[in-house]
Design a protein around this motif. Structure first.
Motif, mmCIF file in Angstrom:
data_model
loop_
_atom_site.group_PDB
_atom_site.id
_atom_site.type_symbol
_atom_site.label_atom_id
_atom_site.label_comp_id
_atom_site.label_asym_id
_atom_site.label_seq_id
_atom_site.Cartn_x
_atom_site.Cartn_y
_atom_site.Cartn_z
ATOM 1 N N ARG A 1 -7.463 12.223 11.802
ATOM 2 C CA ARG A 1 -6.758 12.744 12.615
ATOM 3 C C ARG A 1 -7.106 13.376 13.889
ATOM 4 N NH1 ARG A 1 -1.444 11.608 12.435
ATOM 5 N NH2 ARG A 1 -1.323 12.015 9.921
ATOM 6 N N MET B 1 -3.742 8.962 13.686
ATOM 7 C CA MET B 1 -4.592 8.590 12.792
ATOM 8 C C MET B 1 -5.348 7.444 12.679
ATOM 9 S SD MET B 1 -5.756 9.956 9.479
ATOM 10 C CE MET B 1 -4.623 10.638 8.523
ATOM 11 N N ALA C 1 -8.263 -4.625 1.245
ATOM 12 C CA ALA C 1 -9.093 -3.719 2.093
ATOM 13 C C ALA C 1 -8.981 -2.178 1.300
ATOM 14 C CB ALA C 1 -8.410 -3.591 3.393
ATOM 15 N N PHE C 2 -10.177 -1.546 1.453
ATOM 16 C CA PHE C 2 -10.241 -0.229 0.843
ATOM 17 C C PHE C 2 -10.172 0.859 2.040
ATOM 18 C CE2 PHE C 2 -11.071 -1.305 -3.589
ATOM 19 C CZ PHE C 2 -11.292 -2.576 -3.578
ATOM 20 N N PHE C 3 -9.255 1.812 2.104
ATOM 21 C CA PHE C 3 -9.248 2.636 3.060
ATOM 22 C C PHE C 3 -10.033 3.956 2.797
ATOM 23 C CE2 PHE C 3 -6.344 0.928 6.315
ATOM 24 C CZ PHE C 3 -5.916 -0.455 5.592
ATOM 25 N N GLY C 4 -10.442 4.807 3.902
ATOM 26 C CA GLY C 4 -10.935 5.942 3.922
ATOM 27 C C GLY C 4 -9.694 6.909 4.299
ATOM 28 N N GLN C 5 -10.077 8.379 4.080
ATOM 29 C CA GLN C 5 -9.014 9.370 4.315
ATOM 30 C C GLN C 5 -8.620 9.273 5.475
ATOM 31 O OE1 GLN C 5 -7.711 10.451 1.416
ATOM 32 N NE2 GLN C 5 -9.185 11.840 0.405
ATOM 33 N N GLY D 1 3.481 -3.729 7.984
ATOM 34 C CA GLY D 1 4.828 -3.334 8.458
ATOM 35 C C GLY D 1 4.843 -2.022 9.002
ATOM 36 N N THR D 2 6.174 -1.441 9.338
ATOM 37 C CA THR D 2 6.061 -0.155 9.977
ATOM 38 C C THR D 2 6.302 0.888 8.919
ATOM 39 O OG1 THR D 2 8.359 -0.454 10.409
ATOM 40 C CG2 THR D 2 7.206 -1.039 12.385
ATOM 41 N N ARG E 1 -12.674 14.686 9.472
ATOM 42 C CA ARG E 1 -11.310 14.346 8.911
ATOM 43 C C ARG E 1 -10.193 14.919 9.941
ATOM 44 N NH1 ARG E 1 -9.215 14.701 3.923
ATOM 45 N NH2 ARG E 1 -7.308 13.833 5.023
ATOM 46 N N TYR F 1 -12.839 -2.690 9.043
ATOM 47 C CA TYR F 1 -11.941 -2.548 9.826
ATOM 48 C C TYR F 1 -11.559 -1.139 10.438
ATOM 49 C CZ TYR F 1 -10.317 -6.332 7.057
ATOM 50 O OH TYR F 1 -10.230 -7.675 6.171
ATOM 51 N N GLY G 1 -5.494 8.535 3.581
ATOM 52 C CA GLY G 1 -5.482 6.871 3.785
ATOM 53 C C GLY G 1 -4.493 6.006 2.836
ATOM 54 N N LEU G 2 -4.606 4.852 2.850
ATOM 55 C CA LEU G 2 -3.851 3.936 2.365
ATOM 56 C C LEU G 2 -4.407 3.375 0.818
ATOM 57 C CD1 LEU G 2 -2.740 3.680 5.386
ATOM 58 C CD2 LEU G 2 -1.971 1.422 4.578
ATOM 59 N N TYR H 1 0.902 -1.042 0.075
ATOM 60 C CA TYR H 1 -0.157 -0.082 0.149
ATOM 61 C C TYR H 1 0.980 1.322 -0.019
ATOM 62 C CZ TYR H 1 -4.323 -2.380 0.990
ATOM 63 O OH TYR H 1 -5.543 -3.242 0.995
ATOM 64 N N GLY I 1 3.199 1.702 11.206
ATOM 65 C CA GLY I 1 2.313 1.531 10.566
ATOM 66 C C GLY I 1 0.968 1.346 11.290
ATOM 67 N N PRO I 2 -0.222 0.912 10.510
ATOM 68 C CA PRO I 2 -1.527 0.846 10.860
ATOM 69 C C PRO I 2 -1.655 -0.271 11.993
ATOM 70 C CG PRO I 2 -1.611 1.200 8.570
ATOM 71 C CD PRO I 2 -0.195 0.964 9.020
ATOM 72 N N LEU J 1 -7.971 5.008 11.082
ATOM 73 C CA LEU J 1 -8.350 4.662 9.786
ATOM 74 C C LEU J 1 -9.398 3.603 9.563
ATOM 75 C CD1 LEU J 1 -4.941 4.248 8.292
ATOM 76 C CD2 LEU J 1 -6.328 6.250 7.669
ATOM 77 N N LEU K 1 -4.407 -2.758 14.039
ATOM 78 C CA LEU K 1 -5.559 -3.367 14.077
ATOM 79 C C LEU K 1 -6.434 -3.028 15.212
ATOM 80 C CD1 LEU K 1 -8.335 -4.282 12.438
ATOM 81 C CD2 LEU K 1 -7.399 -6.580 13.184
ATOM 82 N N GLN L 1 -3.216 4.633 13.572
ATOM 83 C CA GLN L 1 -1.726 4.684 12.952
ATOM 84 C C GLN L 1 -1.115 5.835 13.993
ATOM 85 O OE1 GLN L 1 -1.398 6.029 8.816
ATOM 86 N NE2 GLN L 1 0.530 5.213 8.676
ATOM 87 N N TYR M 1 -8.210 1.006 12.324
ATOM 88 C CA TYR M 1 -6.946 0.812 12.491
ATOM 89 C C TYR M 1 -6.625 2.002 13.094
ATOM 90 C CZ TYR M 1 -6.333 -3.089 9.424
ATOM 91 O OH TYR M 1 -5.918 -4.462 8.829
ATOM 92 N N PHE N 1 3.810 0.942 2.763
ATOM 93 C CA PHE N 1 3.689 -0.154 3.553
ATOM 94 C C PHE N 1 3.613 -1.529 3.093
ATOM 95 C CE2 PHE N 1 3.143 2.334 7.361
ATOM 96 C CZ PHE N 1 2.668 3.655 6.805
#
Lengths: 111, 116
Positions: free
Chosen positions: B112, B89, B105-109, A102-103, B9, B33, A43-44, A36, B42-43, B91, B45, B37, B35, A90
């Motif tokens: 924060r 953040m 997986a599709f992420f939102g913005q 990962g980080t 946001r 999900y 976002g990712l 990603y 990294g994110p 997510l 869960l 961050q 997450y 990522f």
């Protein structure tokens, strides 16, 4: 449980030079692998994924990654980077729909 | 193109106050999900839903965090009381769901959160 290791937290690269971002994973079962990309305060976004079949997968913007089962790696490569590739990258593994990240590696392109 | 919607946001809240985040997944996506961050990481869960059921909340700090997805569609994540260490953040992501392993997986913005 699965885990992901991205050894390089930051990678500076000159524009038009090649780059490799490293990713190693650990899992006792078969995994699906993803890269990603994240731009600042966003976002990712999925860059590419490996599910099965050919071990070399490619994205539409010139990135590619190769799944190596024996080395449990999924390194990301691009032969020539552009300023617009500056972002955080990522690596992630999916087991039973649980996605572990990962980080991250911050890729900085030097003009 | 369908997207995962998150609001707000940005959120600034004082320590010990309550805060809530909302997520509307892509229509038809059964898995949702949340997450967290932290800057430079990294994110991680927090919670995973399959329809309205929680399938994994092992990393959710349940003394202060709660999450719900009452009708199996949109979801709310709440923190009460917020602590300085919650600044991050948040997510939300969705995927088509169980039995379709390997779908991304599709992420939102993201939201924060800054706790002051």
């Amino acid at each position: 449980a699965q885990s992901v290791t991205q050894l390089d937290s930051q990678v500076p690269v000159f524009e038009e030079a090649p780059v490799e971002l490293r990713c190693n994973y650990s899992s006792s079962v078969s995994v699906y692998l993803f890269w990603y990309v994240q731009y600042p305060n966003q976002g990712l976004q999925l860059l590419l994924k490996y599910l099965s079949g050919s071990t070399l997968v490619k994205s539409i913007n010139g990135f590619e990654a190769e799944f190596n089962k024996s080395q449990t790696s999924f390194h990301l490569r691009k032969p020539s980077v552009h300023i617009s590739d500056t972002a955080e990258y990522f690596c992630a593994v999916s087991v039973e729909e649980k996605l572990t990240f990962g980080t991250g590696t911050r890729l900085t392109i030097i003009p | 193109e369908a997207e995962v919607a998150q609001s707000p946001r940005y959120k600034i809240t004082e320590k010990s106050q309550a805060v809530a985040f909302w997520c509307d997944p892509i229509s038809g996506h059964a898995t949702l999900y949340w997450y967290r961050q932290i800057l430079g990481q990294g994110p991680e869960l927090l919670v995973q839903f399959q329809d309205e059921s929680v399938v994994d909340d092992s990393q959710l700090p349940k003394d202060r965090f709660s999450a719900e997805r009452l009708k199996g569609v949109d979801s709310t994540l709440k923190i009460q009381p917020a602590e300085l260490g919650d600044s991050a953040m948040y997510l939300c992501a969705s995927s088509p769901g169980w039995g379709r392993a390997g779908t991304e997986a599709f992420f939102g913005q993201g939201t924060r959160l800054t706790v002051v």
